[in-house]
Each structure stands twice: as C-alpha cells, then as structure tokens.
Design an enzyme around this catalytic site. Structure first.
Site, PDB file in Angstrom:
ATOM      1  N   ASP A   1      16.040  23.523  13.905  1.00 15.99           N
ATOM      2  CA  ASP A   1      16.966  24.706  14.284  1.00 15.99           C
ATOM      3  C   ASP A   1      17.899  24.395  15.486  1.00 15.99           C
ATOM      4  OD1 ASP A   1      15.394  27.800  13.301  1.00 15.99           O
ATOM      5  OD2 ASP A   1      14.480  25.833  13.471  1.00 15.99           O
TER       6      ASP A   1
ATOM      7  N   HIS B   1      11.047  30.399  13.652  1.00 13.41           N
ATOM      8  CA  HIS B   1      11.535  29.236  12.623  1.00 13.41           C
ATOM      9  C   HIS B   1      12.330  30.301  11.767  1.00 13.41           C
ATOM     10  CE1 HIS B   1      13.303  26.331  10.173  1.00 13.41           C
ATOM     11  NE2 HIS B   1      12.401  26.604   9.266  1.00 13.41           N
TER      12      HIS B   1
ATOM     13  N   ARG C   1      20.268  21.818  14.647  1.00 16.91           N
ATOM     14  CA  ARG C   1      21.485  22.341  14.211  1.00 16.91           C
ATOM     15  C   ARG C   1      22.393  23.015  15.175  1.00 16.91           C
ATOM     16  NH1 ARG C   1      17.775  24.672   9.528  1.00 16.91           N
ATOM     17  NH2 ARG C   1      18.338  22.954   7.861  1.00 16.91           N
TER      18      ARG C   1
ATOM     19  N   ARG D   1       7.781  38.193   0.755  1.00 18.06           N
ATOM     20  CA  ARG D   1       7.414  36.874   1.539  1.00 18.06           C
ATOM     21  C   ARG D   1       5.936  36.852   1.783  1.00 18.06           C
ATOM     22  NH1 ARG D   1      11.237  35.552   6.331  1.00 18.06           N
ATOM     23  NH2 ARG D   1      12.967  34.478   5.237  1.00 18.06           N
TER      24      ARG D   1
END
Ligand code: 6V0
Length: 333
Positions: free
Chosen positions: A165, A192, A168, A105
């Site tokens: 988010d 997030h 959702r 990452r």
C-alpha cells in the site's frame, strides 16, 4: 577431453559462505512473482517452492530453471510435501483459498485458518529458526494466526502488511509531484486494505516536508483531496484485480524488498504487520497485528517506531485494531 578437465576444482578457500534458503508456499500468481524477483535480485542460494497442485508446481519450477543461463546460480527445488523447505532461513506464505462469490469474509477467513493449520506447524517443524513472512489475505489476521500456530517469537513472524500500500501511495504522490517515487517518503500504516491509514503528517520528499506547501499552492491537496488520494491507493488494488484478475508484479517487488532487508540485515524501516499491542493506545492485551514502521534485519523485527500520528490517524488505527481483535477472538486460537 571434457571441458571440466581444464578447470581447477580444488577449493581455494575453506571459508565457505553459509547458503541462504528461502521457501515460498503457494506457487500461484503472487508466489511466483515473489520467487521470480528473489531470483533476479540474487537474494537466495536455494529457493524451495511448495504448492498443493503437483503439475502446476513442477511446470513453474521448470520454467524458472530454464532461465538458469541468464541468472545468478540458484538451486530451485519444489514438492507438494513441506519437507522440501527443511532448513529455510525465511519462509514466505502466499497460499490461500479464493473468495467464492457470495462468501462472507469471515467464512473465507475460516477456510484460510484451516489451510494455515496444515501449513504453519509443518513449516515451523522443518525450519524452527526461520523467519515467517505472511502474504496471504487477510494478511493481518493470518499473521496473527501464523504467530500462534508456529509458536515462534514475535520478532520472527511478519506480515507484508501495508508495505505494498505504501509503495502504491509513493507512486501516486510521485506522479502527482513529478518526482521519483524513491524520493517520496510516505507511509501507510494500519490494516492492509480498505481501512489503511495514510500518514500525511510525516510526508516528505528527499527529507523536505511538502504537505504544507502543497496545501497552500494546490487546492487539490485539501482535506478531501487527501482522502481522495488514500482512496485511490486502496482502489488501485481493486482496479488491477478488475483488469487482470489478480495482482502480482508490485507485490513481488515489495516482498523481495523485505527479503533483502531481512536476509541481508539491512536494518531498513518498512511498514509491515507486527504485533501492535501497546502502540498508539491499543490495549496491551489486544494481540493484534497491524502495520507500523518496523526496522528489519537478520533477526527479524529489530524494533518498531512509535511514530507521531494526528488524533484522527490514531483514531483510525485504533478502530482497525478493535475490528481485527474482535475477528481474531472468533477464531478460538
Ligand atoms: P492463487 O494464484 O490462487 O495462488 C494460491 C496458490 O496456493 C495456488 O497455486 C494453490 O494451489 C496454492 N495452495 C492452496 N492450498 C495450498 C496448500 N495447502 N499448500 C500449498 N499451496 C496451496 O492466488 P494469488 O497468488 O493471486 O494470491 C495469493 C494470496 O496472496 C491471496 O490470499 C491474496 O489475497 C494474497 N495477496 C496479498 C497481498 C498483500 O499485499 N499482502 C497482495 C496480493 C495478493
């Protein structure tokens, strides 16, 4: 006789409305879903698209232009050069490098920072008064990067953060409760993605607190079940990516919703990525961006709500802040 002969071309009013210009950097799945939603919701007079791939970019622009007969009139322009964004009121950044299998990452982040070094100063130069809305991932760190590289005041640099988010979350709760998602008041805050924090303590439906009654009447709403719902929100992004390869429609609507609040000065409260230093015990000198409920209007972030969190929610938020801060320290900005 040409049709136009019969038309009165003299302006009846000298009060011309100032035109609104929105730029979208990155004409990929996400950028195009955002542009499409802005278009159908009539939120801009001009949309400028920028991408590094000229053919794809022109193809996307033409495809949208061909819908002109069905849409409010919006000027669409595109170019690989940032000068096409000149004079934007709002610039949305969705450009991003994709994770290469096996890549860490941090490495992906470093490649995206290199990308932002090309994009953000050029954007800021073309539109020094614009609001920057960052969507590219990791969105919280890249919003910080955009803030640093633009030199803009912090109220004009916003990350789309947990706005998606939260929607959702509202969808899943609405399904569970068999109500309309628009009546579900529920927030996810913090980072997030994986470590987002679901704020159960403020959950309500049409203003009525429902958590207590749900816990009493539904055994499925116990502590682990709550964590299960939070997990389901996080996993739903991975599920969509696993099934169709990327996410686009929901992020398109969620960003267009932010665009409406900003450009139309709606003063609505959205969980978006803002400078979180000083909130919930995050040290003042830790310049991290995390999602907190922020009131958005034409000037950008008008205020950040200091919401009441439980000890556990606060602990989770601080943990994310610490990780993000450590990550940003490695970037040397
Ligand atoms: P994509 O379809 O690969 O689109 C990225 C686009 O960026 C491509 O068209 C590239 O050509 C373009 N691009 C690359 N370099 C440049 C450059 N220097 N200048 C201009 N354009 C460039 O990816 P997709 O659209 O699916 O995702 C875009 C980003 O959004 C990714 O970082 C995602 O992780 C992120 N998302 C963020 C979400 C959020 O909630 N914040 C949600 C969904 C995706």
């Amino acid at each position: 006789r040409p049709v136009s002969d019969g038309m009165d071309s003299t302006p009846t009013s000298h009060h011309r409305r100032r035109l609104t210009k929105v730029s979208v950097i990155g004409a990929g799945n996400v950028g195009m879903a955002i542009a499409q939603t802005i278009l159908t919701r009539d939120l801009a007079d001009e949309i400028a698209l920028v991408d590094a791939l000229p053919d794809k970019l022109r193809g996307e622009m033409l495809d949208l232009q061909h819908a002109a007969a069905f849409l409010p009139r919006t000027r669409l322009v595109s170019d690989t050069d940032m000068s096409v964004t000149r004079g934007s009121d709002l610039a949305i950044v969705t450009a991003g490098a994709r994770q290469i299998p096996g890549e860490t990452r941090l490495n992906l982040l470093q490649r995206n920072v290199a990308l932002f070094r090309k994009i953000v100063p050029a954007l800021a130069e073309q539109s020094p008064d614009a609001i920057l809305l960052i969507v590219s991932n990791p969105v919280d760190v890249l919003t910080y990067v955009a803030w640093k590289l633009s030199g803009f005041p912090v109220r004009r640099v916003i990350g789309s953060g947990t706005n998606l988010d939260s929607s959702r979350f509202r969808f899943l709760l609405a399904e569970h409760l068999d109500v309309n998602a628009q009546d579900v008041n529920a927030y996810m805050v913090g980072e997030h993605g994986d470590s987002s924090v679901a704020v159960w303590s403020t959950l309500s439906v049409a203003g009525m607190p429902v958590l207590k009654s749900l816990q009493e009447s539904h055994s499925s709403f116990e502590e682990e079940a709550l964590e299960g719902i939070r997990r389901a929100v996080v996993d739903s992004a991975y599920e969509v990516i696993g099934l169709k390869g990327y996410t686009s429609w929901a992020i398109g609507y969620s960003v267009a919703n932010l665009v409406s609040s900003l450009l139309r000065d709606q003063r609505r409260i959205h969980p978006v990525s803002v400078l979180a230093a000083g909130f919930h015990g995050i040290p003042d000198d830790h310049e991290v961006f995390l999602s907190l409920p922020a009131r958005l209007g034409r000037a950008g972030v008008l205020g950040v709500a200091d919401m009441e969190l439980t000890d556990e929610e606060t602990r989770r938020l601080r943990r994310s802040a610490k990780t993000l801060w450590e990550n940003t320290q490695l970037l040397g900005l």
